[in-house]
Design a protein around this motif. Structure first.
Motif, PDB file in Angstrom:
ATOM      1  N   LEU A  19       0.624  -1.376  -0.062  1.00 44.90           N
ATOM      2  CA  LEU A  19       0.181  -0.371   0.268  1.00 44.90           C
ATOM      3  C   LEU A  19       1.038   0.908  -0.109  1.00 44.90           C
ATOM      4  O   LEU A  19       1.835   1.044   0.747  1.00 44.90           O
ATOM      5  N   HIS A  21       0.844   5.251   0.536  1.00 41.47           N
ATOM      6  CA  HIS A  21      -0.721   6.288   0.832  1.00 41.47           C
ATOM      7  C   HIS A  21       0.339   7.492   0.498  1.00 41.47           C
ATOM      8  O   HIS A  21       1.503   7.650   1.346  1.00 41.47           O
ATOM      9  N   THR A  28      -4.540   6.168  -0.979  1.00 39.99           N
ATOM     10  CA  THR A  28      -4.035   5.404  -0.927  1.00 39.99           C
ATOM     11  C   THR A  28      -4.442   4.292  -1.691  1.00 39.99           C
ATOM     12  O   THR A  28      -5.729   4.079  -2.651  1.00 39.99           O
ATOM     13  N   SER A  30      -3.066   0.826  -3.450  1.00 37.64           N
ATOM     14  CA  SER A  30      -2.927  -0.454  -3.823  1.00 37.64           C
ATOM     15  C   SER A  30      -1.995  -1.052  -5.066  1.00 37.64           C
ATOM     16  O   SER A  30      -2.933  -1.325  -5.694  1.00 37.64           O
ATOM     17  N   LEU A  43      -5.205  -2.120   5.459  1.00 39.63           N
ATOM     18  CA  LEU A  43      -5.527  -0.464   5.411  1.00 39.63           C
ATOM     19  C   LEU A  43      -5.769  -0.267   6.937  1.00 39.63           C
ATOM     20  O   LEU A  43      -6.015   0.929   7.130  1.00 39.63           O
ATOM     21  N   TRP A  48      -6.089   4.190   7.113  1.00 39.17           N
ATOM     22  CA  TRP A  48      -6.274   4.063   5.443  1.00 39.17           C
ATOM     23  C   TRP A  48      -7.611   4.203   4.738  1.00 39.17           C
ATOM     24  O   TRP A  48      -8.350   3.113   4.964  1.00 39.17           O
ATOM     25  N   THR A  49      -7.788   4.191   4.100  1.00 37.43           N
ATOM     26  CA  THR A  49      -9.083   4.387   3.033  1.00 37.43           C
ATOM     27  C   THR A  49      -8.358   4.282   1.446  1.00 37.43           C
ATOM     28  O   THR A  49      -8.070   4.526   0.956  1.00 37.43           O
ATOM     29  N   LEU A  50      -8.604   3.235   1.084  1.00 37.11           N
ATOM     30  CA  LEU A  50      -7.876   2.459  -0.315  1.00 37.11           C
ATOM     31  C   LEU A  50      -8.600   3.586  -1.795  1.00 37.11           C
ATOM     32  O   LEU A  50     -10.119   3.813  -1.453  1.00 37.11           O
ATOM     33  N   TYR A  73     -14.963   0.431  -0.992  1.00 38.38           N
ATOM     34  CA  TYR A  73     -13.886   1.431  -1.423  1.00 38.38           C
ATOM     35  C   TYR A  73     -14.211   2.942  -2.831  1.00 38.38           C
ATOM     36  O   TYR A  73     -14.071   3.532  -2.825  1.00 38.38           O
TER      37      TYR A  73
END
Length: 256
Positions: A19, A21, A28, A30, A43, A48-50, A73
């Motif tokens: 990840l 960020h 964020t 992936s 996450l 964190w929020t993808l 997400y």
């Protein structure tokens, strides 16, 4: 611009999850989506929020969680234009030499056919980061499922042109096996011997071998060294082309 924060973790049996960020915007990404639960756990661990999935190629162990993560997400999935019809949930395609921005960080794309026909790598030039997935590994390169040795050698040469201080995140924890193989190809390389011993010790205590540095790979990775006189002499290929030496190394690794 603040530095990107990176979380590295295990997925499946030997995949790396990564990840990235941006602390300023909260974005964020992936790198690929090998397995849903470890990515969700990472996450949550970081809070964190993808927002994005950056897909390198179509193999199932790199796209399996695309749709689940997109549903959870609303993440934007960016991937290779030459594998667009094979990647689930794709929102944006990009090809060789393409650029886009991730939270204000420039991302340059290299198409690196060999492992698959349309594999891409993501380079963050200002952050000195390369996400090479299954093209370049620590002390190795990807198996040639869809491309030729000549294609893979050309792909690796693109990556070798990047600065030595580029930090490389790769797709699989294959490094110990790669080190043992590399010693059969380049037995006189002192830097390789020292690195192999360090890798043995690192894996014994459960440490990750990612990331690596591109300059270190140029010194020790036999797949990046087909022009080396010692390797050529060892393989009795003194007059062969670099591409031919590379092909021989790849063939030997397939049978190692």
């Amino acid at each position: 611009m603040p530095n990107l924060e990176i979380e590295l973790f295990s997925c499946r049996t030997d995949n790396f999850g990564v990840l990235i960020h941006d602390p300023e915007s909260g974005a964020t990404a992936s790198i690929d989506a090998p397995e849903e639960q470890p990515i969700l756990d990472a996450l949550k661990r970081r809070g964190w929020t993808l927002t994005h999935i950056l897909t390198t190629h179509h193999h199932q162990d790199h796209v399996e969680a695309n749709l689940a993560l997109k549903e959870a997400y609303g993440a934007t999935i960016i991937g290779p234009e030459n594998e667009a019809n094979q990647i689930p949930g794709l929102d944006m395609t990009i090809g060789d030499g393409g650029d886009f921005e991730f939270a204000g960080h420039r991302v340059h794309v290299y198409e690196t056919p060999g492992h698959t026909a349309g594999h891409i790598c993501f380079h963050f030039p200002d952050d000195k980061l390369l996400f090479s997935a299954d093209t370049l590994f620590a002390l190795g390169c990807g198996r040639l499922f869809e491309g030729t040795p000549a294609q893979m050698w050309a792909s690796l040469r693109k990556l070798m042109a990047l600065p030595d201080d580029t930090t490389v995140y790769f797709g699989h924890e294959y490094t110990l096996s790669n080190a043992r193989f590399a010693l059969t190809i380049d037995p006189g390389n002192t830097a390789l011997k020292n690195r192999a011993a360090e890798i043995e010790a690192l894996r014994d205590r459960g440490g990750f071998t990612a990331p690596t540095q591109l300059g270190l790979e140029k010194q020790t990775n036999p797949f990046l060294r087909p022009d080396d006189a010692g390797i050529r002499a060892h393989l009795r290929m003194e007059t062969a082309s670099d591409a031919e030496v590379f092909a021989e190394i790849r063939k030997r690794k397939d049978n190692f």
